[in-house]
Design a protein around this motif. Structure first.
Motif, mmCIF file in Angstrom:
data_model
loop_
_atom_site.group_PDB
_atom_site.id
_atom_site.type_symbol
_atom_site.label_atom_id
_atom_site.label_comp_id
_atom_site.label_asym_id
_atom_site.label_seq_id
_atom_site.Cartn_x
_atom_site.Cartn_y
_atom_site.Cartn_z
ATOM 1 N N GLN A 112 0.826 -1.201 0.000
ATOM 2 C CA GLN A 112 0.000 0.000 0.000
ATOM 3 C C GLN A 112 0.866 1.258 0.000
ATOM 4 O O GLN A 112 0.596 2.223 -0.723
ATOM 5 C CB GLN A 112 -0.922 -0.017 1.224
ATOM 6 C CG GLN A 112 -1.842 1.178 1.346
ATOM 7 C CD GLN A 112 -2.939 1.183 0.298
ATOM 8 O OE1 GLN A 112 -2.736 0.762 -0.836
ATOM 9 N NE2 GLN A 112 -4.100 1.672 0.683
ATOM 10 N N TRP A 123 -6.267 10.580 -2.526
ATOM 11 C CA TRP A 123 -7.086 10.077 -1.408
ATOM 12 C C TRP A 123 -8.036 8.981 -1.870
ATOM 13 O O TRP A 123 -8.185 7.945 -1.214
ATOM 14 C CB TRP A 123 -7.839 11.230 -0.773
ATOM 15 C CG TRP A 123 -8.836 10.831 0.285
ATOM 16 C CD1 TRP A 123 -10.171 11.055 0.285
ATOM 17 C CD2 TRP A 123 -8.558 10.137 1.500
ATOM 18 N NE1 TRP A 123 -10.763 10.551 1.407
ATOM 19 C CE2 TRP A 123 -9.786 9.972 2.188
ATOM 20 C CE3 TRP A 123 -7.397 9.622 2.073
ATOM 21 C CZ2 TRP A 123 -9.882 9.333 3.405
ATOM 22 C CZ3 TRP A 123 -7.508 8.985 3.298
ATOM 23 C CH2 TRP A 123 -8.718 8.845 3.958
ATOM 24 N N LYS A 124 -8.687 9.200 -3.013
ATOM 25 C CA LYS A 124 -9.587 8.167 -3.540
ATOM 26 C C LYS A 124 -8.810 6.901 -3.884
ATOM 27 O O LYS A 124 -9.260 5.780 -3.614
ATOM 28 C CB LYS A 124 -10.310 8.698 -4.777
ATOM 29 C CG LYS A 124 -11.360 9.758 -4.478
ATOM 30 C CD LYS A 124 -12.036 10.218 -5.756
ATOM 31 C CE LYS A 124 -13.094 11.289 -5.462
ATOM 32 N NZ LYS A 124 -13.739 11.780 -6.707
ATOM 33 N N SER A 125 -7.652 7.088 -4.489
ATOM 34 C CA SER A 125 -6.834 5.922 -4.827
ATOM 35 C C SER A 125 -6.405 5.162 -3.574
ATOM 36 O O SER A 125 -6.438 3.923 -3.540
ATOM 37 C CB SER A 125 -5.602 6.380 -5.610
ATOM 38 O OG SER A 125 -4.748 5.301 -5.863
ATOM 39 N N LEU A 126 -6.042 5.951 -2.517
ATOM 40 C CA LEU A 126 -5.635 5.325 -1.264
ATOM 41 C C LEU A 126 -6.779 4.525 -0.647
ATOM 42 O O LEU A 126 -6.597 3.392 -0.175
ATOM 43 C CB LEU A 126 -5.139 6.396 -0.290
ATOM 44 C CG LEU A 126 -4.727 5.907 1.102
ATOM 45 C CD1 LEU A 126 -3.543 4.964 1.005
ATOM 46 C CD2 LEU A 126 -4.386 7.091 2.006
ATOM 47 N N ARG A 127 -7.971 5.107 -0.643
ATOM 48 C CA ARG A 127 -9.124 4.398 -0.061
ATOM 49 C C ARG A 127 -9.464 3.141 -0.844
ATOM 50 O O ARG A 127 -9.726 2.080 -0.256
ATOM 51 C CB ARG A 127 -10.339 5.327 -0.018
ATOM 52 C CG ARG A 127 -10.277 6.375 1.075
ATOM 53 C CD ARG A 127 -11.599 7.105 1.200
ATOM 54 N NE ARG A 127 -11.982 7.695 -0.077
ATOM 55 C CZ ARG A 127 -13.161 8.295 -0.306
ATOM 56 N NH1 ARG A 127 -14.060 8.331 0.652
ATOM 57 N NH2 ARG A 127 -13.426 8.817 -1.475
ATOM 58 N N GLU A 128 -9.495 3.238 -2.148
ATOM 59 C CA GLU A 128 -9.861 2.078 -2.954
ATOM 60 C C GLU A 128 -8.847 0.943 -2.802
ATOM 61 O O GLU A 128 -9.221 -0.228 -2.615
ATOM 62 C CB GLU A 128 -9.978 2.490 -4.419
ATOM 63 C CG GLU A 128 -11.187 3.375 -4.697
ATOM 64 C CD GLU A 128 -11.234 3.822 -6.146
ATOM 65 O OE1 GLU A 128 -10.311 3.448 -6.907
ATOM 66 O OE2 GLU A 128 -12.174 4.545 -6.518
ATOM 67 N N THR A 129 -7.579 1.302 -2.882
ATOM 68 C CA THR A 129 -6.564 0.249 -2.741
ATOM 69 C C THR A 129 -6.573 -0.337 -1.327
ATOM 70 O O THR A 129 -6.347 -1.544 -1.145
ATOM 71 C CB THR A 129 -5.171 0.809 -3.056
ATOM 72 O OG1 THR A 129 -4.928 1.975 -2.243
ATOM 73 C CG2 THR A 129 -5.046 1.177 -4.519
ATOM 74 N N THR A 130 -6.860 0.515 -0.316
ATOM 75 C CA THR A 130 -6.929 0.002 1.058
ATOM 76 C C THR A 130 -8.081 -0.978 1.214
ATOM 77 O O THR A 130 -7.933 -2.043 1.841
ATOM 78 C CB THR A 130 -7.093 1.161 2.052
ATOM 79 O OG1 THR A 130 -5.971 2.042 1.940
ATOM 80 C CG2 THR A 130 -7.176 0.636 3.490
ATOM 81 N N LEU A 131 -9.240 -0.627 0.641
ATOM 82 C CA LEU A 131 -10.379 -1.543 0.723
ATOM 83 C C LEU A 131 -10.074 -2.866 0.037
ATOM 84 O O LEU A 131 -10.400 -3.948 0.562
ATOM 85 C CB LEU A 131 -11.619 -0.884 0.102
ATOM 86 C CG LEU A 131 -12.234 0.272 0.897
ATOM 87 C CD1 LEU A 131 -13.361 0.917 0.119
ATOM 88 C CD2 LEU A 131 -12.747 -0.218 2.248
#
Length: 651
Positions: free
Chosen positions: A23, A146-154
């Protein structure tokens, strides 16, 4: 923490570190990509704007310059656009105030975007008119990051969950043999020798499973050998080799402890058979033919009893006997008639009337002694012999027993005592034979009649058995003990030693009583710590299934278990192996008969060896002399009870 949880935790931590690293690399690479894109975007905008501003700066028209800059700036993609003259002075500057971005502040701090400005010179031919500087707006980049971070985290968390679930499943499959090894090891510790049937694929675990199975087989084999040895010694000491029945010693041991054990039976029936002419038959046809005839008579006696006999024995050269318990009188008469018919027919066919049978049926209670019972039986047989009578003589000793206004009077007295709680507990000490330290108390119940007189159990228990009141009496005794334990716990006191209570066969077979006992034990931890439940060996023999259920329930509740009056029963050895009690109490006569008799002493020693193999303590009963105490110490029987240590006294 279990090995499974440790492995799961370690693998989960490893997965977490890997996913967190992936991540972080993903976010950092995305940030670098966005910074490069924003720099390129700013440079392209500066280059384009420099061409558009050339004519306006040639005319030095700042208004037109502002219009050209506003056209680009108002799109909102830029943070700063500045127009500088050749000397570097600002001719025009437009800045976009920081807008509210739906991005956490910590994220902007940790993953800060470096906005590289785009620069382009404004020229006309070879003349430099100025320079334009453009800085891209980072808000959109932060929002994308931020969106990329959230999606990859999920997605990472989803993958992490799937990986953990697969790990749990695989660990369960891989470690299933290990769990079975643990279960079998605990079972072996509890003297239950099981097998592991799940064979793992891993070589190391497979070797452990094979070793555990071999160890379980070896220990079980050793115990089976001890049981077979004990049975062999028992047969040598107490079994008649001709008929396969109990011999005189075995029959007497069993009958004696029936008569001395409280609450054992209500009414007993002794069938005594003597065969006249057997000596002449042996002389005429040979002793082998006489042995065959005796064996056939023994089989005929077993058949005629229809499984009703508690013990059958050959008590003399030409005498057989059987004892039945709690038979209705009419059923005892029916058995006597069947016995007479079957054996007389067998004798007629085998000896043509040369051997004749004389028999007696004696109905007795626990108030009679063995000598009294057999004296009446011998008298009845001799009378029949003198009168040349082939019928079975019946003697009802119950009619001579003292009563209390008959059976219903006893029932009323016992029921009133239960309702009014007129019970007194007596204790007898069980001590260590080496140094005399107190180990345990055995509880005896006494009934207090309406005149305040104490009645021994031997007086009222036969009638309690007849009227099926034993479960209520056992409840009353256990309740009194629980009250004493609760009172002591409230005063922060402890009893000097644990207490043992005998349960009757009626209580074992009473489902309501067993349910009550389980509930009572679960609600009273102090009683569990204090109590030991004893079941007589004869009770276990009469109903093995009920004894096993009770043993399992008591073991689960944490109550100590003892087998009382252990003597010559062979079928109870299997119960002891399958559900080992905490201790055995050897029947007093079993020990006394062993003095000077090597065969019977070998039987006792085989029982002691089996008990030690199963880690079962052995107690002795009826210790009365110092010589007996020394004998117990020599045989390593460490605890005993008897009048040497004191008679039962009020608790």
């Amino acid at each position: 923490m279990t090995l499974k949880r440790q492995l799961l935790l370690a693998i989960s931590l490893l997965f977490f570190i890997v996913f967190a690293g992936l991540q972080l690399l993903t976010v950092l690479s995305t940030r670098d990509y966005l910074q490069q894109q924003m720099a390129t975007h700013a440079q392209d905008a500066a280059t384009t704007l420099s061409r558009q501003l050339m004519s306006a700066l040639e005319k030095k028209d700042l208004t037109l310059t502002g219009i050209e800059v506003a056209t680009v700036f108002d799109r909102g993609y830029y943070q700063t656009i500045a127009v500088l003259d050749p000397e570097g002075k600002t001719l025009l500057r437009r800045d976009l105030p920081a807008s509210a971005v739906q991005v956490p502040h910590w994220m902007q701090t940790i993953f800060h975007l470096q906005m590289a400005p785009g620069e382009a010179f404004i020229t006309s031919g070879w003349q430099q008119l100025g320079k334009v500087v453009v800085v891209s707006q980072p808000a959109y980049a932060y929002d994308f990051l931020w969106k990329s971070l959230r999606e990859t985290t999920l997605w990472m968390l989803l993958m992490y969950g799937v990986a953990c679930a697969l790990t749990v499943f695989l660990l369960r499959v891989i470690l299933r043999p290990l769990q079975k090894i643990e279960q079998v090891a605990l079972a072996i510790r509890n003297r239950d020798f099981q097998h592991i049937h799940v064979m793992p694929k891993a070589r190391e675990l497979k070797r452990v499973v094979i070793a555990m199975n071999q160890m379980s087989d070896r220990i079980a084999g050793m115990l089976d050998e001890e049981i077979h040895k004990a049975e062999a010694y028992r047969r040598e000491a107490y079994i008649d080799s001709v008929t396969g029945l109990e011999n005189r010693a075995g029959f007497d041991v069993y009958l004696q402890h029936l008569l001395t054990e409280e609450g054992r039976f209500d009414l007993g029936a002794l069938f005594l058979l003597e065969f006249d002419g057997l000596k002449e038959f042996n002389q005429q046809y040979g002793y082998q033919s006489g042995d065959v005839l005796l064996a056939n008579l023994a089989n005929g006696l077993r058949t005629a009893m229809h499984g009703q006999a508690a013990v059958i024995g050959r008590i003399g050269g030409t005498a057989l006997a059987a004892v039945c318990l709690d038979l209705e009188k009419y059923l005892a008469g029916t058995l006597a008639n069947a016995l007479q018919s079957n054996l007389n027919q067998l004798l007629h066919e085998a000896s043509e009337g040369q051997v004749q049978m004389h028999a007696a049926l004696v109905l007795f209670t626990t108030t009679q002694s063995r000598a009294e019972i057999f004296s009446h039986a011998d008298l009845a047989i001799e009378s029949a012999r003198q009168d040349r009578c082939r019928d079975i003589g019946v003697v009802d000793l119950e009619q001579t027993s003292p009563g209390l206004a008959g059976s219903q009077g006893w029932r009323t007295l016992i029921c009133d005592a239960l309702a009014e709680k007129r019970w007194v507990l007596f204790c007898q000490e069980i001590k260590n034979v080496q140094h005399g330290s107190l180990q345990q108390h055995e509880i005896f119940s006494r009934l207090l009649d309406q005149q305040g007189q104490l009645l021994d159990a031997q007086q009222f228990l036969p009638m309690a058995l007849r009227h099926h009141l034993m479960p209520d009496i056992d409840k009353a005794v256990l309740t009194l003990i629980a009250d004493i334990a609760a009172a002591d716990a409230k005063e922060n006191k402890a009893m000097a030693a644990p207490v043992a209570v005998n349960l009757s066969l009626q209580s074992l077979r009473d489902r309501a009583f067993c349910t009550w006992l389980a509930t009572h034990l679960a609600a009273s931890p102090q009683l569990v710590r204090l109590l030991a439940i004893e079941i007589s060996a004869s009770t276990c023999s009469r109903d093995d299934a009920a004894a096993r259920k009770l043993f399992a329930m008591l073991r689960q509740a944490g109550v100590r278990i003892g087998i009382d009056n252990f003597s010559t029963e062979s079928d109870i050895l299997t119960l002891i192996r399958d559900l080992p009690p905490d201790y055995l109490k050897l029947d007093a006569r079993l020990l006394s008969d062993s003095v000077g008799n090597p065969a019977r002493l070998a039987h006792v020693r085989s029982i002691l060896s089996l008990a030690r193999s199963l880690d079962i303590a052995v107690y002795a009963q009826n210790l009365e002399t110092e010589e007996q105490r020394q004998l117990l110490a020599a045989e390593q029987i460490w605890c005993a009870q008897g009048y040497l240590y004191g008679a039962p006294a009020p608790c």
